[in-house]
Write a protein that holds these residues in place. Structure first.
Motif: not given
Length: 499
Positions: A16, A18-19, A467, A493
């Motif tokens: 993933y 990170q936003p 998510y 994201s």
């Protein structure tokens, strides 16, 4: 499916990003560019503030590069990624002129070649809201075409084409006219072959909300100023959307459409053809009716006659043995005020974008950048994306096998988390989609083998809670990698899945 690779077992791994604080989901539009120089690049637009997010292979942000050289209020931007750089082609209006420029950027977002003018168009004093130029590329990215289409007083379309190489150097430019006869004619499915052939379909519908009763394939060779128009023999039937897929190795165009025996009738089967652009002729065009057994497998709550009426063709996959594979997804909407109507969806209606509402159209599944709130946002409407049909035909047009992925997806007002992403890893096709589980969406992976056998893959590793996945906006960036956008606490994201 075009080539078979050794089957590798094991679960998939998810990484993933990170936003970023700038990437609020309601304000951020984005385009996944791809893998460039070992980095994963994503273009972002936050209210005309343009930036490039550079992620490493584990989706950790290396840097966010402001793209200050881009003008505000761009009309569109297109990207062509290569091994160590990418091309950016964009257009914007300044006063009464629309400009189309191209620039070369590196894997870190640095400018390798400053923007250079490709073409410009005088549009008058009014503000242009839609793009003037369109960009397509060949499968191997060795050819890029920028084109615009003007309409003259006789309804004919005047084409201006600019064929470029991978370095945006001009190979050929042409001005040519395609007769359109009347307003019932429209164009779709623009494609470019590796050797520079410009290919698309010309279609005719008798009424504003009727299906197709005449069709042609249009081909422009790379260095000529003329079109070769080849009419399809529809054998007295009516067609739905016409999908095209290029086979660059054998210089062939595969085309497919659902067909009907009467206007606004039921889907009876598949109209499929093969055109050889080197020979300039059709090798085959035939009707492939659906059997009652196939219709029985396809129907959900419908009768046998209208079993395929909610299905829309999504992808064509050309096989190395001369056959092809087709996927189609069941889609419909329900509303308190309007009943679902396939013809409203195809030809314009209360649900928004219609691919057939103009003489040539651009697919709602491929906007120049994406926003989870940009498409399919209509209050009071429930969106349904259900079963996926996978049909495999051999080189003679015979149905070898069929199978169905059973799913029942629905959401109110916004369809961003519905539908699926298709990932071709060579040995099999993977369908990535959300499945409702205990009132929450669970990301699911179902694979289908070249023999048509379905395998439900193990639960994906590192499938973190919180998510919200949007598979339909994902992009395959490598032979076994796909990047899919997510929403996390109302921020955009991105997640990379390794197969």
């Amino acid at each position: 499916m075009a080539c078979l690779l050794p089957l590798v077992a094991g679960a998939q791994q998810i990484s993933y990003s990170q936003p970023e604080r700038e990437d609020n989901a309601r304000n951020t539009e984005f385009e996944i560019i791809g893998s460039v120089g070992g980095n994963i690049l994503v273009f972002k637009n936050n209210r005309n503030d343009y930036a490039l997010s550079v992620y490493d292979d584990d989706m950790k942000l290396e840097q966010r590069v402001p793209l200050d050289f881009l003008p505000r209020n761009m009309l569109t931007v297109d990207f062509v990624p290569y091994a160590d750089h990418f091309q950016m082609i964009y257009q914007f209006q300044r006063r009464d002129v629309v400009y189309c420029l191209g620039a070369t950027l590196g894997a870190d977002g640095s400018i390798l070649r400053r923007p250079e003018l490709i073409d410009s168009s005088v549009v008058g004093a009014f503000q242009v809201k839609n793009k003037i130029y369109s960009v397509i590329r060949s499968g191997d990215k060795s050819r890029i075409m920028v084109y615009k289409i003007n309409q003259n007083k006789k309804y004919d379309n005047v084409f201006y084409t600019f064929l470029l190489d991978g370095d945006l150097q001009l190979i050929n430019n042409s001005r040519l006219t395609l007769p359109m006869e009347d307003k019932r004619n429209f164009l779709s499915s623009f494609m470019l072959s590796n050797d520079g052939y410009f290919i698309f379909s010309k279609l005719v519908r008798p009424t504003n909300k009727g299906n197709i009763n005449a069709a042609s394939l249009v081909v422009k060779p790379p260095e000529t100023d003329s079109f070769l128009v080849s009419k399809l023999d529809l054998k007295g039937q009516f067609l739905d959307e016409v999908k095209l897929k290029l086979d660059n190795i054998n210089k062939k165009v595969f085309l497919a459409s659902f067909y009907y025996q009467q206007r606004k009738g039921n889907v009876e089967g598949l109209y499929a053809g093969i055109y050889n652009w080197a020979a300039g002729s059709f090798e085959r065009a035939s009707l492939l009716p659906f059997s009652d057994e196939l219709k029985a497998n396809a129907r959900q709550q419908s009768s046998l006659k209208n079993a395929f009426n909610d299905y829309f063709i999504k992808q064509l996959v050309v096989r190395s043995d001369g056959g092809f594979l087709l996927t189609a997804e069941a889609y419909y909407t329900s509303s308190r005020s309007q009943p679902w109507n396939r013809w409203d969806y195809l030809y314009g209606g209360p649900w928004g974008f219609s691919p057939y509402s103009s003489y040539y159209y651009y697919s709602p599944f491929s906007p120049w950048y994406y926003s989870p709130y940009y498409w399919d946002n209509d209050r009071g409407t429930r969106y349904h994306y259900d079963n996926v049909a996978i049909l495999s035909y051999d080189g003679s047009g015979k149905l070898e096998w069929s199978n169905f992925i059973r799913k029942n997806q629905y959401a109110d007002d916004n369809a961003g988390q519905l539908s699926y992403e298709l990932v071709n890893i060579g040995s099999e096709l993977h369908f990535i989609y959300n499945e409702l589980y205990r009132r929450s969406w669970l990301l699911t992976d179902v694979a289908i083998t070249p023999e048509g056998k379905l395998r439900r893959m193990p639960t994906l590793r590192n499938l973190d809670k919180g998510y919200d996945w949007m598979p339909r906006y994902g992009k395959q960036i490598g032979s076994r990698e796909v990047v899919i956008p997510c929403i996390y606490r109302n921020y955009i994201s991105f997640a990379k899945i390794d197969f």
